[in-house]
Motif scaffolding. Structure first.
Motif: not given
Length: 407
Positions: A53-70, A271-275
């Motif tokens: 838990p102290g060294h495991g990696v949780v990757l969270m790709p932020w696809w929301g930074r490409a939002p649909a702007l009304p 990246k997850a599969t490479a690491d």
């Protein structure tokens, strides 16, 4: 690693979490709610796959930074000129969540009365109602740490038991929360200490304040679940869902030239599969629209990518397939008198789909796909779509399913 005893083998390996709709602001991706979710993954899911838990990696790709702007700034929404800030939304959720009195009919001790019927529901009610945006990072750490023994206790004890010494001094919400945080309690053969026996600190005060706010919502002015009230609660999430779906489908690109959203998620999956070591499982947890994106990648954009464990939560993968939104799903299905389901994918070795029947944006997958199992989860939350990852007992059950599938 597979087949070994994961209770002692600890290695740094990644889990990839793909978020759902509406994560357009940086504060949503790096804010307190995201930090608490990451803490929960560290406390529950990483140990389940043998990661430290102290060294495991949780990757969270932020696809929301490409939002649909009304283009017109959401003016098509009825009452769009009325601002509803985050604080107002928290208050509204608490009022609506408390609109139906607990089973006993009492209103003075909301959490304890809920625990009389289900301890797990009481714990999840508390955690769902916490205003995480007002929490410090230390608050979140303490909440996540406390969630592990609480969820474990819930698994062994379904409801309030007056003969259990744990409940000996519990008479109201404050004393129940003191028991939950183990304030001044001494471990022994007859008494379970959940919070470690130390002082409650800020987390005890935080949970007591949350319980008090729930009580005030119940004893205050009557709350009517009018269509207008529900519209205020669901308006922005549904609007964001449709906006993100439209943008994704219009701009997802091709395998040779994937669109921006596909590229963001695919980069972290690669990246997850490479690491990770070659024999370690790739575990992907995808919420809502994130499940559609991951399935699209696995079936069309990058079919060579192997996902050992895919967990879709409150997702619409079944719905998208029904309306031919996936290019990787054969267009001639179902075949009358022949194959009725989408064939299982070899590159998705295990797939579970979790849905709360109260989640208006969550759909089953098993009736449409081979190689997937549907699991029900009842959050008890009014707006169930965003409740899953806030509740300790959801993370406990998720970790148990993943542990069994990846062992």
């Amino acid at each position: 690693m597979k087949g070994q005893d994961r209770s002692w083998v600890m290695v740094p390996m990644p889990v990839v979490f793909v978020h759902g709709v509406g994560n357009h602001g940086e504060e949503q991706q790096a804010g307190q709610a995201a930090k608490l979710r990451r803490q929960f993954f560290a406390e529950f899911l990483l140990p389940a796959i043998g990661a430290d838990p102290g060294h495991g990696v949780v990757l969270m790709p932020w696809w929301g930074r490409a939002p649909a702007l009304p283009r017109w700034g959401r003016v098509c929404r009825p009452g769009a000129s009325e601002a509803l800030g985050s604080g107002d939304r928290v208050s509204l959720v608490k009022e609506l969540a408390a609109a139906e009195p607990p089973p006993t009919g009492r209103t003075d001790d909301v959490v304890l009365d809920t625990a009389r019927e289900s301890v797990a529901d009481a714990v999840d009610l508390l955690y769902s109602a916490v205003d995480v945006d007002a929490c410090t990072d230390e608050d979140l750490r303490q909440l996540a740490t406390l969630a592990v023994p609480l969820a474990s206790y819930c698994e062994r004890h379904r409801r309030f038991d007056p003969t259990d010494p744990f409940w000996e001094d519990v008479a109201d919400d404050p004393s129940l929360i003191r028991a939950f945080t183990a304030t001044g309690r001494t471990p022994g053969p007859q008494v379970e200490t959940l919070g470690g026996g130390g002082p409650p600190g800020r987390v005890g005060k935080l949970l007591r304040r949350t319980a008090d706010e729930l009580r005030k919502a119940l004893v205050g002015p009557p709350v009517r679940l009018t269509a207008g009230g529900l519209r205020r609660l669901t308006d922005i999430p549904v609007h964001d869902y449709l906006a993100d779906v439209f943008k994704y489908l219009a701009e997802r690109g091709t395998p040779e030239q994937p669109g921006e959203i596909v590229g963001i998620v695919l980069d972290d999956l690669r990246k997850a599969t490479a690491d990770a070591p070659a024999d370690e499982p790739l575990v992907v947890v995808a919420h809502s629209m994130g499940g559609n994106i991951v399935y699209d990648i696995a079936s069309h954009f990058c079919p060579k990518l192997t996902i050992d464990m895919l967990v879709t939560v409150g997702s619409q993968v079944g719905l998208f397939a029904e309306f031919s939104a996936f290019q990787g799903v054969p267009g001639d299905l179902p075949v009358p008198g022949g194959r009725r389901k989408v064939p299982a994918r070899e590159n998705i070795r295990t797939w579970i789909n979790i849905v709360d029947r109260g989640d208006i944006l969550g759909y089953s997958a098993k009736p449409v796909f081979e190689g997937v199992e549907d699991y029900d989860y009842e959050s008890g939350a009014l707006w169930a779509h965003s409740a899953y990852f806030k509740q300790p007992n959801f993370h406990r059950r998720l970790a148990r399913r993943v542990r069994g599938a990846t062992a």
